[in-house]
Design a protein around this motif. Sequence first.
Motif, short mmCIF file in Angstrom:
data_model
loop_
_atom_site.label_atom_id
_atom_site.label_comp_id
_atom_site.label_asym_id
_atom_site.label_seq_id
_atom_site.Cartn_x
_atom_site.Cartn_y
_atom_site.Cartn_z
N GLU A 1 82.59 66.48 51.86
CA GLU A 1 82.86 66.14 53.24
C GLU A 1 82.47 67.29 54.16
OE1 GLU A 1 86.56 64.45 55.89
OE2 GLU A 1 86.54 64.13 53.72
N LEU A 2 81.82 66.95 55.28
CA LEU A 2 81.41 67.95 56.25
C LEU A 2 82.54 68.25 57.22
CD1 LEU A 2 77.88 66.55 57.19
CD2 LEU A 2 78.40 68.40 55.61
N VAL B 1 71.67 67.04 51.75
CA VAL B 1 72.03 65.99 52.69
C VAL B 1 70.92 64.93 52.74
CG1 VAL B 1 71.05 67.19 54.69
CG2 VAL B 1 72.90 65.56 55.02
N VAL B 2 71.33 63.68 52.95
CA VAL B 2 70.39 62.57 53.17
C VAL B 2 70.75 61.96 54.52
CG1 VAL B 2 69.52 60.35 52.35
CG2 VAL B 2 70.22 62.09 50.69
N GLU C 1 77.49 58.93 60.98
CA GLU C 1 78.38 58.12 60.13
C GLU C 1 78.41 58.81 58.77
OE1 GLU C 1 78.20 53.99 57.68
OE2 GLU C 1 77.25 53.98 59.65
N PRO C 2 79.41 59.67 58.54
CA PRO C 2 79.43 60.44 57.29
C PRO C 2 79.80 59.59 56.08
CG PRO C 2 81.28 61.03 58.69
CD PRO C 2 80.49 60.01 59.43
N VAL C 3 79.09 59.85 54.97
CA VAL C 3 79.36 59.21 53.69
C VAL C 3 79.34 60.30 52.63
CG1 VAL C 3 78.50 57.56 51.98
CG2 VAL C 3 78.24 57.06 54.41
N VAL C 4 80.34 60.29 51.76
CA VAL C 4 80.38 61.26 50.67
C VAL C 4 79.94 60.55 49.39
CG1 VAL C 4 81.84 62.77 49.28
CG2 VAL C 4 82.21 62.60 51.76
N ASP C 5 78.91 61.11 48.74
CA ASP C 5 78.40 60.57 47.48
C ASP C 5 78.09 61.76 46.57
OD1 ASP C 5 77.12 59.33 45.37
OD2 ASP C 5 75.49 58.49 46.57
N GLU C 6 78.96 61.99 45.60
CA GLU C 6 78.83 63.14 44.71
C GLU C 6 77.57 63.08 43.85
OE1 GLU C 6 82.51 63.36 42.55
OE2 GLU C 6 83.67 63.79 44.36
N GLY D 1 69.18 56.58 74.71
CA GLY D 1 68.59 57.63 73.88
C GLY D 1 69.51 58.08 72.76
N THR D 2 70.32 57.15 72.26
CA THR D 2 71.27 57.46 71.19
C THR D 2 70.70 57.00 69.85
OG1 THR D 2 73.14 57.16 72.68
CG2 THR D 2 73.61 57.03 70.34
N VAL D 3 70.86 57.84 68.84
CA VAL D 3 70.43 57.50 67.48
C VAL D 3 71.66 57.55 66.58
CG1 VAL D 3 68.99 58.22 65.53
CG2 VAL D 3 68.13 58.46 67.86
N ARG D 4 71.84 56.48 65.80
CA ARG D 4 72.94 56.44 64.84
C ARG D 4 72.38 56.83 63.48
NH1 ARG D 4 77.33 54.23 67.18
NH2 ARG D 4 76.92 53.24 69.16
N VAL D 5 73.09 57.75 62.81
CA VAL D 5 72.59 58.30 61.56
C VAL D 5 73.68 58.23 60.49
CG1 VAL D 5 71.61 60.34 60.45
CG2 VAL D 5 71.16 59.91 62.85
N LYS D 6 73.30 57.68 59.36
CA LYS D 6 74.19 57.70 58.19
C LYS D 6 73.88 58.99 57.45
CE LYS D 6 75.44 54.91 54.20
NZ LYS D 6 75.15 53.67 53.47
#
Length: 180
Positions: A118-119, A154-155, A143-148, A107-112
């Motif tokens: 940065e959070l 947030v997406v 999976e954090p991604v920083v996109d200015e 029951g794990t979901v991976r999220v970008k």
Amino acid sequence: MALSSAEIASRYGQALFDVAESKDITSQTATELVELQTVITEQPDLLVFFASPQITKEAKNEMLQSMQTNASQLVKDFLQMLSDYGRLQNVIDIIDEFNRLNDEKNGTVRVKVTTAIELDDEQKAKLSAKFAQVVGANKVVLEPVVDEEIIGGVVLRSRDNIYDGSVKSKIDKIKRLLLN
């Protein structure tokens, strides 16, 4: 008829998952596979080495044995089988399929998660908990991604869902409305 990469990943990933599950070692196997995937990702020439016809079979076997040094018997057998059948170039896709099946079982979901800044840990925890509620998951791995370029907001992208709450998408929507 040759199998596609997706078919190979699906078949081998499912078989590996089934064996690991029958031996009740899916968690241990998943951990080993993440380590293997990291090594291969950091050394992309490794797969070229195994696929090259100029490299002798003995040299390939030596390299394979060095990769298997601290591996469990299941992972050793898995790598040897991939080598024997000339499928080592598919190992990343197979590991991804194994992880998908393991995540589904648990029951794990991976999220970008794409944000403009940065959070911090508290924000990640809140976002993870809320997204788990929305999709009905037991656990959410971010999976954090920083996109200015998204300006703010947030997406969130998981395998099945995209939630776009970015300021950029809202501005684009307003532009489309004004132009019509």
